[in-house]
Write an enzyme that holds these catalytic residues in place. Sequence first.
Site, PDB file in Angstrom:
ATOM      1  CB  THR A   1      45.475  10.470 -49.732  1.00  5.30           C
ATOM      2  OG1 THR A   1      46.152  11.586 -49.140  1.00  5.30           O
ATOM      3  CG2 THR A   1      46.154   9.179 -49.305  1.00  5.30           C
ATOM      4  CD1 TRP A   2      40.163   6.650 -52.620  1.00  3.70           C
ATOM      5  CD2 TRP A   2      38.632   8.245 -52.910  1.00  3.70           C
ATOM      6  NE1 TRP A   2      39.001   6.030 -52.998  1.00  3.70           N
ATOM      7  CE2 TRP A   2      38.039   6.989 -53.184  1.00  3.70           C
ATOM      8  CE3 TRP A   2      37.855   9.398 -53.019  1.00  3.70           C
ATOM      9  CZ2 TRP A   2      36.702   6.867 -53.567  1.00  3.70           C
ATOM     10  CZ3 TRP A   2      36.526   9.272 -53.387  1.00  3.70           C
ATOM     11  CH2 TRP A   2      35.959   8.016 -53.660  1.00  3.70           C
TER      12      TRP A   2
ATOM     13  CE  LYS B   1      43.903  17.247 -45.571  1.00  3.57           C
ATOM     14  NZ  LYS B   1      44.814  16.056 -45.456  1.00  3.57           N
TER      15      LYS B   1
ATOM     16  CG  HIS C   1      48.533  20.165 -53.422  1.00  2.00           C
ATOM     17  ND1 HIS C   1      47.387  19.410 -53.555  1.00  2.00           N
ATOM     18  CD2 HIS C   1      49.180  19.673 -52.319  1.00  2.00           C
ATOM     19  CE1 HIS C   1      47.335  18.513 -52.581  1.00  2.00           C
ATOM     20  NE2 HIS C   1      48.397  18.653 -51.832  1.00  2.00           N
TER      21      HIS C   1
ATOM     22  N   GLY D   1      41.007  15.247 -51.543  1.00  2.21           N
ATOM     23  CA  GLY D   1      40.925  13.851 -51.964  1.00  2.21           C
ATOM     24  C   GLY D   1      42.161  13.368 -52.692  1.00  2.21           C
TER      25      GLY D   1
ATOM     26  NE  ARG E   1      39.734  15.911 -40.015  1.00  2.00           N
ATOM     27  CZ  ARG E   1      38.421  16.020 -39.842  1.00  2.00           C
ATOM     28  NH1 ARG E   1      37.867  15.659 -38.692  1.00  2.00           N
ATOM     29  NH2 ARG E   1      37.656  16.477 -40.805  1.00  2.00           N
TER      30      ARG E   1
ATOM     31  NE  ARG F   1      36.370  16.558 -48.662  1.00  2.00           N
ATOM     32  CZ  ARG F   1      37.018  16.146 -47.574  1.00  2.00           C
ATOM     33  NH1 ARG F   1      38.316  16.411 -47.447  1.00  2.00           N
ATOM     34  NH2 ARG F   1      36.391  15.480 -46.616  1.00  2.00           N
TER      35      ARG F   1
ATOM     36  N   GLY G   1      37.514  11.874 -43.949  1.00  2.00           N
ATOM     37  CA  GLY G   1      37.187  11.466 -45.313  1.00  2.00           C
ATOM     38  C   GLY G   1      35.712  11.457 -45.655  1.00  2.00           C
TER      39      GLY G   1
END
Length: 328
Positions: free
Chosen positions: A75-76, A71, A138, A73, A294, A160, A296
């Site tokens: 996917t981006w 969680k 991960h 970033g 969701r 993040r 971002g």
Amino acid sequence: MDPTQTKSSVDNAAEERERLVSTLPIREGFWKPYVLYRGFWVSPQVAKSVMLLQDEFKPRADDIILAACPKSGTTWLKALAFTLVNRSRHAVAGDADGHPLLVNSPHDLVPFIEKPDRELYPVAELEALASPRLLATHMPFTLLPASISAVGSRVVYISREPKDVLVSLWHYLNSVSKDHFIKLEKAFELFSEGGSYFGPVWDHYLGYWKQSIAEPDRVLFLKYEEMMADPVKHVKTLAEFLGVPFTVDEVDAGAVEQVVDLCSFQKLKNLPVNSSGTSNLAGWMPMEKSSYFRNGTVGDWANHLTQEMAYKLDTIVQEKLKGSGLAF
């Protein structure tokens, strides 16, 4: 499985991994128990996957590993890296309507090394991928197979703000595992103790941060918030690191902005391939594809955490990162 291995040797190795996992410290997790494997809290399945990878994964010098704590970033970053590396084959402008990113999830285009259950999904499927491979993980830096550093594979890490990671992880796990709902207060407690998935998050950050300082040409450390604030600048930086820098003509033609737009959170979120249907990416249960998209935004934690909670977590993170040069 290595073709030279016999079924007996494979079974023996699996039994040994099972035995080793059974000896690890265990604690309550966000939705199921975690075990402490070499300093990080993971599921038993992931611990066995990591052990298997350390024995069987064969990195290549031109591999590109995209790494992140869950969680943060992922996917981006997958979307950006895939688009940049493949833009000579898949145009971003003009005929971009046929771009793979518009009809495939970033997670289908860039597979996770650890899967998370490599005993069910053989490492051999990674061997079948053409070079240069884009792979994701991960895993903390210290859990990566040592062979990755030995052959010189490049690594891109995205971090993040921890409070946003906590809130995003809490939402995500509750959305995909409705039978194991966890209250925010409990999630905060676990996270603050370092007991989140692949946590402690600060140790996850530090592993890649320190390596990026030691090997800046091989490990790139990015911050989600800085990328969101100036995506054009960071997409250029990412392209250069990946060995596919933008030409002057591309920059003049607006190619950087086109990549940013194609990979933007809102565009990806609204695509049918990401907004409907289910995926079994996690390997343990089907989940709605929309669960990967969701919010971002930066600073969403303020809509969920109290000021007291925020102060406590900030204090913990600052202390854990003290003296490293890394701050959030």
